[in-house]
Design an enzyme around this catalytic site. Structure first.
Site, PDB file in Angstrom:
ATOM      1  CG  HIS A 256      -2.095   0.922   1.097  1.00 43.62           C
ATOM      2  ND1 HIS A 256      -1.985   2.295   1.137  1.00 43.62           N
ATOM      3  CD2 HIS A 256      -3.410   0.646   0.903  1.00 43.62           C
ATOM      4  CE1 HIS A 256      -3.184   2.828   0.982  1.00 43.62           C
ATOM      5  NE2 HIS A 256      -4.062   1.853   0.829  1.00 43.62           N
ATOM      6  CG  ASP A 307      -8.204  -4.072  -1.929  1.00 52.29           C
ATOM      7  OD1 ASP A 307      -9.384  -3.706  -1.875  1.00 52.29           O
ATOM      8  OD2 ASP A 307      -7.258  -3.301  -2.176  1.00 52.29           O
TER       9      ASP A 307
END
Length: 370
Positions: A256, A307
């Site tokens: 990320h 996710d």
């Protein structure tokens, strides 16, 4: 002027809605771990919009307003039935949300009161739209929303026509809390850019949905499930992932941009995936996911993001893969609308500059000489 690729590291605005500081995500100053463990999604919606946790009466009032606003126009349902069956689910959602404005006489009323009412309608109606789109695609009639239940409960009910169990409702509710806001992510920025022109709130949310559609943003959870389906079984995980690692291919659901030490939301989704798997008596998806994490983190140092485990959570809940990103949108509508309301309060047109890298000194040549 010096450009920064992807605006990385650029502070584009101020906001009091959410923050990511030293790897810690907060909503209005509340740590995401605290909210995920204790708050309902409706409490978080109130927190994002009004800047404080609600009292019992304030929460009851918001829940009633959301319940009252959950039905969608019959004309919109007929329009959705005309969409091709193979339409991308996010494209269908984008079109449906844009069309909502056509049936709202206050769509262009820019008063604070009207915008709050529209935020309530959008938050209430997105779950109804997403469930209806799924049922229409399956050749079924949409199910009207049920009064007096939570957004998570209502969505699962409208999707299947059956009363969901408490564990499933709690799991989806927590997933909605975890996805509700995330500082100035791509879709939130898109929403703020749109409404900074003083366009309406429906336009802002439609822009946000368009940004969320991309696989580098909301579409990543669907890509994770595609990967799990391609692998097929636990005994194929190592060969599949090792081949990806050897070929330096991207493995979705890891890493990320703003979290260098891991996404704080991922552990909650991993726990939910474990609990739901045990409830269903089938640990295959969970065990596959854990082994993938061990390999990717062990060899590349990348940790799972929000996710990765959400893919198995949604699958175990019976949510079709093509609805993963629309479910993300249901949650993120709370954050989008909070940011839109904040943008309206202290608005300035968002108009950055670009560092020019093209040719200079060009002279016009008559067309007959080219």
């Amino acid at each position: 002027m010096t450009a920064t690729k992807g605006l990385e590291g650029i502070v584009a605005t101020t906001s009091s809605i959410s923050s990511i500081i030293d790897g810690v995500l907060t909503y209005r100053g509340y740590n995401i771990d605290d909210l995920a463990s204790n708050a309902s999604f409706e409490e978080v919606v109130y927190l994002l919009w009004y800047g404080k946790l609600p009292t019992k009466s304030e929460l009851a009032s918001l829940e009633q307003q959301l319940s009252d606003a959950a039905s969608i126009p019959a004309q919109l349902i007929e329009q959705m039935k005309s969409y091709p069956n193979d339409t991308n689910s996010m494209a269908a959602l984008r079109s449906a949300v844009s069309a909502l404005a056509l049936y709202d006489p206050a769509a262009n009323d820019m008063s604070q009161e009207a915008n709050v009412r529209k935020a309530i309608k959008l938050q209430a109606q997105l779950p109804t739209i997403v469930a209806a789109l799924s049922r229409i695609r399956s050749g079924l009639e949409p199910i009207a929303p049920k009064a007096g239940v939570s957004i998570a409960h209502n969505f699962l009910y409208m999707l299947t026509g059956e009363e969901p169990n408490e564990v499933s409702v709690k799991a989806l509710d927590k997933a909605l809390v975890l996805h509700a806001d995330h500082e100035l992510n791509a879709s939130t920025f898109a929403a703020r850019v749109t409404v900074a022109t003083l366009s309406d709130i429906y336009s802002g949310v439609t822009s946000a949905i368009g940004a969320l559609k991309g696989p580098l943003h909301g579409g990543a959870n669907e890509a994770v499930m595609v990967m799990l389906e391609e692998i097929g079984s636990y005994d194929r995980v190592e060969d599949y992932i090792q081949d990806k690692l050897n070929n330096k291919e991207k493995i979705m659901g890891f890493g990320h941009r703003v979290y260098k030490n891991g996404d704080p939301r991922a552990k909650h989704l991993q726990q939910m995936s474990n609990e739901l798997s045990r409830m269903k008596g089938n640990m295959e998806l969970y065990n596959m996911s854990v082994r993938i994490e061990e390999m990717v983190t062990g060899q590349k140092g990348l940790k799972p993001n929000v996710d990765f485990y959400s893919a198995s959570v949604y699958t175990i809940l019976g949510i079709p893969r093509e609805l993963f990103t629309p479910v993300f949108a249901i949650s993120r509508t709370s954050g989008w609308t909070a940011h839109i309301l904040e943008q309206y309060e202290n608005n300035r047109l968002i108009r950055p500059r670009a560092e020019y890298t093209g040719q200079t000194g060009q002279k016009y040549i008559p067309i007959e000489m080219r």
